[in-house]
Design a protein around this motif. Structure first.
Motif, mmCIF file in Angstrom:
data_model
loop_
_atom_site.group_PDB
_atom_site.id
_atom_site.type_symbol
_atom_site.label_atom_id
_atom_site.label_comp_id
_atom_site.label_asym_id
_atom_site.label_seq_id
_atom_site.Cartn_x
_atom_site.Cartn_y
_atom_site.Cartn_z
ATOM 1 N N LEU A 37 0.812 -1.209 0.000
ATOM 2 C CA LEU A 37 0.000 0.000 0.000
ATOM 3 C C LEU A 37 0.845 1.259 0.000
ATOM 4 O O LEU A 37 0.330 2.353 -0.275
ATOM 5 C CB LEU A 37 -0.950 0.002 1.205
ATOM 6 N N ALA A 38 2.133 1.139 0.280
ATOM 7 C CA ALA A 38 3.030 2.305 0.224
ATOM 8 C C ALA A 38 3.097 2.887 -1.183
ATOM 9 O O ALA A 38 3.491 4.047 -1.349
ATOM 10 C CB ALA A 38 4.425 1.914 0.700
ATOM 11 N N ARG A 39 2.714 2.101 -2.193
ATOM 12 C CA ARG A 39 2.753 2.589 -3.577
ATOM 13 C C ARG A 39 1.496 3.353 -3.972
ATOM 14 O O ARG A 39 1.421 3.896 -5.071
ATOM 15 C CB ARG A 39 2.932 1.410 -4.541
ATOM 16 N N GLU A 40 0.502 3.393 -3.101
ATOM 17 C CA GLU A 40 -0.793 3.965 -3.450
ATOM 18 C C GLU A 40 -0.851 5.468 -3.145
ATOM 19 O O GLU A 40 -0.001 6.003 -2.438
ATOM 20 C CB GLU A 40 -1.902 3.238 -2.688
ATOM 21 N N LYS A 41 -1.892 6.124 -3.654
ATOM 22 C CA LYS A 41 -2.116 7.546 -3.408
ATOM 23 C C LYS A 41 -3.206 7.806 -2.377
ATOM 24 O O LYS A 41 -3.257 8.889 -1.792
ATOM 25 C CB LYS A 41 -2.487 8.253 -4.717
ATOM 26 N N SER A 42 -4.066 6.846 -2.158
ATOM 27 C CA SER A 42 -5.167 7.029 -1.227
ATOM 28 C C SER A 42 -4.660 7.245 0.192
ATOM 29 O O SER A 42 -3.905 6.418 0.717
ATOM 30 C CB SER A 42 -6.080 5.792 -1.243
ATOM 31 N N PRO A 43 -5.062 8.325 0.868
ATOM 32 C CA PRO A 43 -4.670 8.499 2.266
ATOM 33 C C PRO A 43 -5.103 7.326 3.151
ATOM 34 O O PRO A 43 -4.397 6.982 4.104
ATOM 35 C CB PRO A 43 -5.368 9.800 2.681
ATOM 36 N N TYR A 44 -6.246 6.733 2.847
ATOM 37 C CA TYR A 44 -6.697 5.595 3.644
ATOM 38 C C TYR A 44 -5.770 4.398 3.469
ATOM 39 O O TYR A 44 -5.369 3.760 4.445
ATOM 40 C CB TYR A 44 -8.125 5.223 3.254
ATOM 41 N N LEU A 45 -5.421 4.086 2.239
ATOM 42 C CA LEU A 45 -4.522 2.962 2.030
ATOM 43 C C LEU A 45 -3.145 3.247 2.634
ATOM 44 O O LEU A 45 -2.513 2.360 3.214
ATOM 45 C CB LEU A 45 -4.405 2.656 0.537
ATOM 46 N N LEU A 46 -2.698 4.476 2.515
ATOM 47 C CA LEU A 46 -1.391 4.831 3.082
ATOM 48 C C LEU A 46 -1.391 4.738 4.604
ATOM 49 O O LEU A 46 -0.339 4.481 5.205
ATOM 50 C CB LEU A 46 -0.986 6.231 2.630
#
Length: 712
Positions: A37-46
């Motif tokens: 999830l470190a590759r994602e942009k979503s604040p929730y996923l981060l």
């Protein structure tokens, strides 16, 4: 599939979750681990990137692995400002022992419901059908073919609240997958068929709805009114703005003064309650009590956008200045705390600060006494209802912050001297609060919610005569066009954050932005804005409209990562994409005279007619579209240079009367032919108030425009 049937399936196939296996003790969280999830942009996923859970984002990679390894998928859906999502993360997803159970037996996927409401809609419908309830975090077990077979919401780390522990659930599902795998997979096919039947909307041959149906819907909504506290229903109490917005239309159309008073009272009580931030402006998502006193503190862009519209409407319909000031307070909050430097609007602010719910917003009596002078303290403590023992505690950790007070307007009557003391106290409290740690900001920019706020700010600019709001709306419009719109393909993307947009397309994004752009056009009369609205409407119809049955699909043709295509029809905290599209297209048709916009709107209303008749509580925004469709809308045509101050004066007058079934347009650009033929008199900006081809005498006097519209 109702809740009983879903439960019967689970008991037959999997058996009860009894908690016979003791939950694994929790171990301390560690941030040494970093997952995909470190590759994602979503604040929730981060937020979950350092969980020891081996999370995947939604996509083929996770389901391909589940298929190879013959494992069920654990799908967890939430959003970054969700309090109970934070609780479950702290208790379970940060726990190494729980993570081992998940990683060994499941392929785990995290989804941000705000980035993928299309995914959330499908699995929420399943859990609601299976259990009779829903909410976030939403946790669903699905097959490698993405078909759900069991789910729920929050599960605690140990058995409590009448719920099994999370590890109990995981072990039971894992055991059943191994022992009854074939039966679960086979049954998932039948469950999917039943789910498809639940979310499908088949055309009916029933009669078209007429004004008596609007009357019946309004009477039904009135039955739920809380005569003491305002609002509709009991605790927890949500603003659900589409309900009072429709009821106000109903009250004016049918001259039901009681309905208008209900809406006015609701607005007054909400603004006096703790659900409204008395120092910073803006509304929280809902109140946990029936009095609007104690909020669930997260602030959502979509709520505040709709509430601006509600308070503007109430101001115009009643002539009361107080709702206009609340609308200003909301917009000032958004422009100050929720706006990207480029003009986009952020999504939400959290309920929690430093891990404690409401810590940023609440006050103790001792804090105020230390901060304020004696007279300031006396007046402010009484006005805001602050007591020694407080009115709020964080239910997830009651002992952490005792004696907390949510500010509300408990004693509003002040003399002029007391008013001065209150203003002095407020200034000191605002400065002191700025020094606190702010709640987490979800800084992703969603096209859909930006469309709602764009429309609210643009309309407020003319209703309230505030040039700053017009400038903010124009900057937001430019941001959306630059960051999320592809003009070569007439494609609108859903999310932008940190320099990148996603690849997701959602019908609600097109519909909400279309509605907002039309408000901006009616506030400015800029032809280029109308041209954009036309291109956006054409793109929405091309990608999402069902020309056979009517209505709009939530996802575009060929969306291969979904097990179902859904026509969203529920007007809840947010209006549905179908409802907003119907009203926006009807307005666009009235402005342009183009039948190809009116036809899909009318077919949408026909498709959902029976739902509106039977479930007005779930269809309030669509009922507003129906209200617009039932008569020829008034058109205020303003002939003149949009930059001329006299033109702007006529525009402001056009928007200063509560007349929801009207459109405002100019004479330049792709407007309908009759409007295009009208000319200013004596080269001075001139307004024409028309219905069909019949117009009132042209006027250059703003007061006469108001009179032609039936205003004061």
């Amino acid at each position: 599939m109702d809740g009983a049937l879903g439960l019967a399936f689970w008991l037959a196939v999997v058996g009860p979750v009894t908690g016979a296996d003791a939950p694994t003790p929790m171990s301390a969280p560690s941030h040494s681990h970093t997952n995909r999830l470190a590759r994602e942009k979503s604040p929730y996923l981060l937020q979950h990137q350092h969980n020891p859970v081996d999370w995947y984002a939604w996509g083929d990679e996770a389901f391909d692995r589940a298929r190879r390894e013959n494992k069920p998928v654990f799908l967890s859906i939430g959003y970054s400002t969700c309090h109970w999502c934070h609780v479950m993360e702290r208790e379970s997803f940060e726990d190494a022992a729980t993570a081992r159970v998940l990683n060994e037996n499941f392929v785990c996927i995290k989804v941000d419901r705000e980035e993928r409401p299309d995914v959330d809609k499908i699995y929420m419908a399943f859990v609601q059908a299976m259990t009779g309830g829903g909410g976030w975090p939403l946790n669903v077990f699905v097959t490698p073919e993405r078909k759900p077979f069991f789910g729920g919401t929050y599960w605690p780390p140990e058995r409590k609240y009448g719920r099994p522990s999370f590890v109990d659930v995981l072990r039971q599902v894992h055991q059943s997958w191994g022992q009854q795998h074939g039966k679960i997979v086979e049954s998932s096919h039948g469950l999917l068929a039943q789910l498809a039947a639940i979310v499908s909307r088949e055309p009916t041959n029933g009669p078209a709805l007429r004004p008596p149906d609007l009357h019946a819907a309004g009477a039904t909504l009135k039955e739920g009114y809380d005569r003491v506290n305002g609002g509709f229903g009991g605790a927890p109490k949500f603003p659900t703005p589409s309900h009072p917005l429709f009821l106000l239309r109903y009250g004016v159309r049918f001259k039901d003064e009681e309905a208008v008073r209900m809406v006015s009272h609701t607005c007054e009580r909400m603004a006096a309650g703790g659900i409204y931030d008395q120092l910073g402006g803006g509304f929280a998502r809902y109140s946990v009590d029936e009095r609007w006193l104690v909020p669930h503190f997260e602030k959502m862009l979509y709520d505040n956008a709709q509430l601006v519209q509600l308070y503007l409407d109430t101001h115009l319909a009643t002539g009361d200045a107080a709702p206009a000031e609340v609308a200003r307070g909301i917009i000032e909050y958004v422009l100050r705390d929720m706006t990207h430097p480029g003009g986009g609007f952020y999504s939400a602010e959290d309920a929690d600060s430093e891990g404690k719910e409401g810590k940023f917003y609440c006050w103790t009596l001792a804090e105020m006494k230390q901060l304020l002078g004696p007279e300031e303290f006396r007046v402010a403590a009484r006005y805001y209802g602050v007591t020694e023992h407080g009115n709020f505690h964080d239910h997830s950790d009651p002992a952490a912050l005792p004696n907390q007070n949510v500010l509300s307007i408990a004693h509003p009557k002040l003399n002029p001297e007391e008013r001065r003391w209150l203003e002095s106290a407020r200034e000191k409290m605002i400065v002191a609060r700025r020094a606190r740690v702010r709640p987490h900001l979800d800084d992703k920019i969603l096209a859909s919610w930006n469309g709602l706020m764009l429309g609210a700010v643009a309309r407020a600019s003319v209703v309230l005569g505030e040039p700053r709001y017009r400038a903010a709306a124009e900057r937001n419009f430019a941001f959306l066009r630059e960051k999320l719109w592809d003009p070569s393909t007439r494609t609108l993307y859903h999310r932008w954050r940190d320099g990148e947009r996603d690849v997701v397309q959602l019908q609600e994004s097109y519909a909400f932005v279309l509605g907002g752009v039309l408000e901006l056009y009616q506030a400015t009369l800029e032809p280029g804005t109308l041209e954009f609205a036309i291109a956006l409407a054409e793109g929405m119809i091309e990608r999402f409209h069902d020309p056979v049955a009517g209505g709009f699909w939530q996802s575009p043709k060929g969306a291969g990562d979904l097990i179902l295509r859904v026509k969203e029809d529920y007007d809840g905290a947010e209006p549905s994409g179908n409802s907003v599209a119907a009203l926006a297209l009807l307005r666009l048709a009235a402005i342009t005279g183009r039948e190809e916009f009116r036809t899909p709107a009318t077919k949408t209303l026909t498709l959902f007619a029976e739902r509106m008749r039977r479930q007005p509580h779930a269809s309030a925004f669509q009922l507003m579209a129906l209200d617009f469709s039932l008569e020829e809308p008034r058109r205020v045509v303003v002939a003149g240079d949009p930059a001329d101050p006299a033109t702007r004066g006529l525009l402001q007058a056009s928007h200063s009367v509560y007349q929801p079934n009207k459109v405002v347009l100019g004479t330049a650009g792709p407007v309908e032919s009759f409007a295009a033929s009208l000319r200013a008199k004596g080269e001075k900006p001139t307004a024409f108030v028309c219905t069909g081809l019949a117009c009132k005498p042209p006027t250059q006097d703003p007061a006469q425009v108001r009179a032609h519209l039936g205003g004061r």
